[in-house]
Design a protein around this motif. Structure first.
Motif, short mmCIF file in Angstrom:
data_model
loop_
_atom_site.label_atom_id
_atom_site.label_comp_id
_atom_site.label_asym_id
_atom_site.label_seq_id
_atom_site.Cartn_x
_atom_site.Cartn_y
_atom_site.Cartn_z
N ALA A 344 -71.24 -38.70 -20.63
CA ALA A 344 -70.40 -37.53 -20.37
C ALA A 344 -68.96 -37.90 -20.04
O ALA A 344 -68.07 -37.05 -20.10
CB ALA A 344 -70.99 -36.71 -19.23
N ASP A 345 -68.72 -39.18 -19.71
CA ASP A 345 -67.38 -39.61 -19.30
C ASP A 345 -66.54 -40.14 -20.46
O ASP A 345 -65.35 -40.41 -20.28
CB ASP A 345 -67.48 -40.70 -18.23
CG ASP A 345 -68.33 -40.28 -17.05
OD1 ASP A 345 -68.11 -39.16 -16.56
OD2 ASP A 345 -69.22 -41.06 -16.65
N LEU A 346 -67.17 -40.32 -21.61
CA LEU A 346 -66.48 -40.99 -22.71
C LEU A 346 -65.72 -40.04 -23.63
O LEU A 346 -65.05 -40.49 -24.56
CB LEU A 346 -67.50 -41.82 -23.52
CG LEU A 346 -68.04 -43.04 -22.77
CD1 LEU A 346 -69.23 -43.65 -23.49
CD2 LEU A 346 -66.95 -44.09 -22.59
N GLY A 347 -65.85 -38.73 -23.38
CA GLY A 347 -65.03 -37.77 -24.11
C GLY A 347 -65.43 -37.53 -25.55
O GLY A 347 -64.62 -37.03 -26.34
N TYR A 348 -66.66 -37.86 -25.90
CA TYR A 348 -67.09 -37.69 -27.29
C TYR A 348 -67.29 -36.20 -27.59
O TYR A 348 -68.07 -35.51 -26.93
CB TYR A 348 -68.39 -38.45 -27.53
CG TYR A 348 -68.91 -38.38 -28.95
CD1 TYR A 348 -68.18 -38.92 -30.00
CD2 TYR A 348 -70.14 -37.78 -29.23
CE1 TYR A 348 -68.67 -38.88 -31.30
CE2 TYR A 348 -70.63 -37.73 -30.52
CZ TYR A 348 -69.89 -38.28 -31.56
OH TYR A 348 -70.37 -38.23 -32.85
N ALA A 349 -66.59 -35.69 -28.60
CA ALA A 349 -66.68 -34.28 -28.97
C ALA A 349 -67.46 -34.05 -30.25
O ALA A 349 -67.57 -32.92 -30.71
CB ALA A 349 -65.27 -33.70 -29.12
N GLY A 350 -68.01 -35.12 -30.81
CA GLY A 350 -68.77 -35.00 -32.05
C GLY A 350 -70.23 -34.70 -31.81
O GLY A 350 -70.69 -34.54 -30.67
N GLN A 351 -70.99 -34.66 -32.89
CA GLN A 351 -72.42 -34.41 -32.83
C GLN A 351 -73.18 -35.72 -32.57
O GLN A 351 -72.77 -36.78 -33.05
CB GLN A 351 -72.91 -33.80 -34.14
CG GLN A 351 -72.32 -32.43 -34.44
CD GLN A 351 -72.71 -31.42 -33.38
OE1 GLN A 351 -73.89 -31.31 -33.01
NE2 GLN A 351 -71.72 -30.68 -32.88
N PRO A 352 -74.27 -35.66 -31.83
CA PRO A 352 -75.06 -36.87 -31.61
C PRO A 352 -75.80 -37.28 -32.88
O PRO A 352 -76.02 -36.47 -33.78
CB PRO A 352 -76.05 -36.45 -30.52
CG PRO A 352 -76.19 -34.97 -30.69
CD PRO A 352 -74.83 -34.48 -31.14
N PHE A 353 -76.17 -38.54 -32.93
CA PHE A 353 -76.95 -39.08 -34.03
C PHE A 353 -78.41 -39.14 -33.56
O PHE A 353 -78.94 -40.20 -33.24
CB PHE A 353 -76.45 -40.47 -34.43
CG PHE A 353 -75.14 -40.46 -35.19
CD1 PHE A 353 -75.07 -41.03 -36.46
CD2 PHE A 353 -73.99 -39.89 -34.66
CE1 PHE A 353 -73.87 -41.03 -37.17
CE2 PHE A 353 -72.80 -39.88 -35.35
CZ PHE A 353 -72.74 -40.45 -36.62
N ASN A 354 -79.04 -37.96 -33.49
CA ASN A 354 -80.37 -37.83 -32.89
C ASN A 354 -80.32 -38.36 -31.46
O ASN A 354 -79.50 -37.92 -30.67
CB ASN A 354 -81.43 -38.53 -33.74
CG ASN A 354 -81.85 -37.67 -34.92
OD1 ASN A 354 -82.17 -36.50 -34.76
ND2 ASN A 354 -81.82 -38.24 -36.12
N TRP A 355 -81.16 -39.34 -31.09
CA TRP A 355 -81.18 -39.83 -29.71
C TRP A 355 -79.84 -40.47 -29.34
O TRP A 355 -79.40 -40.41 -28.18
CB TRP A 355 -82.30 -40.85 -29.54
CG TRP A 355 -82.42 -41.39 -28.15
CD1 TRP A 355 -83.16 -40.89 -27.13
CD2 TRP A 355 -81.74 -42.54 -27.61
NE1 TRP A 355 -83.00 -41.64 -26.00
CE2 TRP A 355 -82.13 -42.66 -26.26
CE3 TRP A 355 -80.85 -43.47 -28.13
CZ2 TRP A 355 -81.67 -43.67 -25.43
CZ3 TRP A 355 -80.37 -44.48 -27.31
CH2 TRP A 355 -80.78 -44.59 -25.98
N VAL A 356 -79.19 -41.10 -30.31
CA VAL A 356 -77.94 -41.82 -30.06
C VAL A 356 -76.84 -40.82 -29.76
O VAL A 356 -76.50 -39.98 -30.61
CB VAL A 356 -77.58 -42.71 -31.26
CG1 VAL A 356 -76.22 -43.36 -31.06
CG2 VAL A 356 -78.67 -43.77 -31.46
N THR A 357 -76.26 -40.90 -28.57
CA THR A 357 -75.29 -39.89 -28.14
C THR A 357 -73.98 -39.96 -28.90
O THR A 357 -73.29 -38.94 -29.05
CB THR A 357 -75.00 -40.04 -26.63
OG1 THR A 357 -74.53 -41.38 -26.39
CG2 THR A 357 -76.25 -39.78 -25.81
#
Length: 527
Positions: A344-357
């Protein structure tokens, strides 16, 4: 009769009380606790006050244990360990004070104490009802009740033995869940005590505890430790993966040389295979063999210094970049991390790759953007794109296009579902090979980005993939040191292979040996 039924119902509910949020279902009400007839028939047979007193105290204690398990499972996805988790109690009180105020926290604590005291009294009364009923029975009836209680006690013991020891004997109807949970906690407590004692001894004998000059030979250069998920020796030894991987390493070595960097490579023997990456992380950091959860918790509870706490003592800032962490991680402080960037701290705004956030390229880009360089840095980055289920497989893009990660949305929506991939073993291996190749390619491409002052980069696998994927025996993983030639010269006497391809005949080190050997090579002062 109504009093007997109500008493039995109360005891039944206490015995089936779940200790895990996933077990909090209506189906739990169908459980048949084998301890119930032991307690009720035992009270009929023995009468008196001793059994009701002892049993009510034991049952109330197990209610507390189940509540503790439930809370820790909810927050951290694991059970409660009294040796390793007692620090969570003041942390929980602090959190409660922050959300409900001091008065609210006091009231909540008082309410809990009153509730447990009330439950203790109710359980004693309920069991006493059955004991008094037994006083009116004839001697043969009480004897029969005792014999039946003994039978159910033996069934409970058989069920506990089956669950704890994998016994292949008769599996009795019902289950002794509460007794089994008590036995599991007693067993785990004993194991934790033994492991903690061992780790305390190791901490007391730690040659780095009072050593001066830690990391002095690095002269303040950043050290970045990158774990590549499921990166094992199979990448080199299995023909399914070797050609692709060797080509990627050769391409990476050329890119590194283009920016004046060199590499040394060797083998480490991981404590695990197929999963439980955090045990490998703990082993490398602590210099101790951490091959199960009991030893991991004991390591955290011991005064043993980690590589990161030693670096912090030497003036380094320490950080963990953990895109797989989606819940609170109280263990981070014990491992020596001063700051943590979780998913949650890394600022990723994209879609996850299944389990991979998030894909590894984004994680590495976010590290460069978000982690300050106000002091020398010792950081751990735990990459996850090569974690199962290996679909969809991420693909490299130009670094300047990474942005907030939304550029990866199209990739995240491509490819087969995990169910489709995992229906075919050959397809699993193909996806694993491509995911691992992406992860290694991302790290090497990132390492070759132009920098004013290149860090010492340590890239290694955490463990081999599961046997049916790796198809290579053993637990060896590759490790690469990447940095300027003058820095890598510190490790010349290690005998590791130059470049990114460790020689097959090179003897592996136990992963636990890395901490001390790395500190020996990079530190000053007398041992």
């Amino acid at each position: 009769m109504a009093a007997l039924a109500a008493s039995a119902l109360l005891i039944h509910l206490v015995l089936i009380q779940p200790n895990h949020p996933d077990a909090l279902t209506w189906g739990a009400l169908r459980r048949m606790p084998l301890e119930l007839p032991v307690l009720l028939l035992g009270c009929l047979a023995l009468g008196g006050r001793a059994l009701p007193q002892l049993a009510s105290v034991a049952l109330t204690g197990m209610v507390v244990v189940k509540l503790a398990d439930f809370a820790v499972f909810t927050a951290f996805g694991r059970g409660f360990d009294p040796l390793a988790d007692m620090h969570l109690l003041p942390a929980g009180v602090h959190l409660l004070k922050g959300s409900a105020g001091v008065a609210g926290a006091v009231l909540a604590g008082a309410a809990l104490v009153v509730a447990l005291a009330g439950l203790l009294a109710l359980l004693f009364v309920a069991l006493r009802v059955w004991a008094r009923a037994g006083a009116g029975l004839t001697a043969p009836a009480r004897l029969a009740a005792g014999a039946a209680a003994l039978v159910f006690a033996l069934l409970s013991a058989a069920e506990i033995r089956t669950a704890l020891n994998g016994w292949k004997g008769w599996n009795p109807p019902g289950d002794a869940f509460t007794s089994r949970l008590a036995a599991e906690h007693l067993r785990d407590f004993g194991r934790s005590r033994a492991a903690l004692a061992e780790f305390r001894t190791a901490a007391g004998a730690d040659p780095w505890r009072d050593r001066d000059g830690v990391l002095a030979q690095l002269e303040g250069r950043d050290v970045i430790l990158v774990f590549v998920e499921s990166y094992g020796r199979a990448a080199f030894d299995n023909p399914l993966y070797a050609d692709r991987h060797r080509a990627t390493l050769a391409e990476g070595a050329e890119a590194l040389a283009g920016v004046g960097l060199e590499a040394r490579s060797g083998w480490l023997t991981s404590p695990v295979i197929g999963g439980q990456s955090w045990l490998a992380h703990g082993t490398l950091a602590s210099g101790l063999e951490v091959n199960d959860q009991t030893r991991y918790r004991a390591m955290l509870a011991s005064p043993r210094h980690s590589l990161f706490s030693l670096a912090a003592g030497a003036g380094y800032a320490t950080a963990a970049i953990a895109p797989a962490i989606v819940m609170p991680w109280p263990e981070a402080e014990a491992l020596g991390f001063q700051s943590v960037l979780a998913a949650a701290d890394l600022g990723y705004a994209g879609q996850p790759f299944n389990w991979v956030t998030m894909p590894d390229q984004y994680t590495l880009s976010a590290f460069d953007r978000l982690v300050p360089r106000e002091a020398p840095l010792m950081a751990e980055i735990a990459l996850i794109s090569s974690h199962a289920p290996w679909t969809p497989v991420a693909q490299m893009i130009p670094w300047e296009e990474v942005g907030d990660g939304r550029v990866f949305d199209a990739q995240a929506a491509q490819g087969p579902t995990p169910r489709e991939v995992w229906a075919d073993p050959d397809r699993i291996r193909d996806h694993y090979a491509r995911a691992q190749d992406y992860a290694v390619r991302a790290v090497l491409s990132w390492a070759a980005l132009p920098r004013e002052d290149a860090p010492l980069l340590i890239v290694l696998g955490d463990h081999q993939a599961a046997g049916f994927v790796s198809e290579v025996g053993g637990r060896d993983v590759p490790i690469h040191l990447i940095g300027p030639p003058e820095v890598l010269a510190l490790f010349d006497d290690w005998g590791w292979s130059p470049g990114l391809m460790p020689e097959a005949a090179l003897a592996p080190w136990p992963m636990r040996a890395f901490r001390d050997r790395f500190l020996d090579a990079t530190s000053g002062g007398a041992p």
